[in-house]
Design a protein around this motif. Structure first.
Motif: not given
Length: 132
Positions: A6-9, A67-78, A80-86
């Motif tokens: 989780q820390d690396t994320k 595509e929406d898949y990459f948009l959702r993926l990118y948003r979730r990766q950002k 991660w900076s706030r401790g989200k795990k998804e």
């Protein structure tokens, strides 16, 4: 999945968020593209996630990045900076980020553009600190 914990994320998410939100860290090509679309005056709230992925798709020649898949993926990766795990990492997105040289390593005026997927993978593995 590539990441180790989780820390690396969280570190990867902070790295991504920093480079999305601070225009002075954008690659020149992104800044030029953004200005050609009217910049902040035309876009109101600044560079959106959709806009960034549209630019990345144009730069890489990979239209699937819009595509929406990459948009959702990118948003979730950002997030991660706030401790989200998804969310998961994705090799195609990581390669695209390297290919467009979106990120930098280092701090202050001593920053180098990242164009090597290995650097991104090493951040995701937790064996490289992009802020050092």
């Amino acid at each position: 999945m590539i990441y180790g914990s989780q820390d690396t994320k969280r570190v990867f998410g902070q790295w991504l968020e920093l480079h999305h939100s601070r225009r002075e860290l954008w690659p020149q090509k992104l800044d030029d593209w953004y200005e050609s679309r009217g910049g902040d005056a035309a876009n109101g709230k600044g560079l959106t996630d959709e806009m960034l992925l549209e630019w990345m798709a144009e730069e890489t020649g990979w239209p699937e990045l819009k595509e929406d898949y990459f948009l959702r993926l990118y948003r979730r990766q950002k997030q991660w900076s706030r401790g989200k795990k998804e969310g998961r990492d994705n090799l195609l997105l990581a390669v695209a980020i390297a290919k467009v040289k979106l990120l930098t390593v280092g701090s202050g005026n001593e920053r180098d553009r990242v164009d090597d997927i290995e650097v991104i993978l090493n951040v995701l593995r937790g064996v490289f600190d992009p802020f050092a």
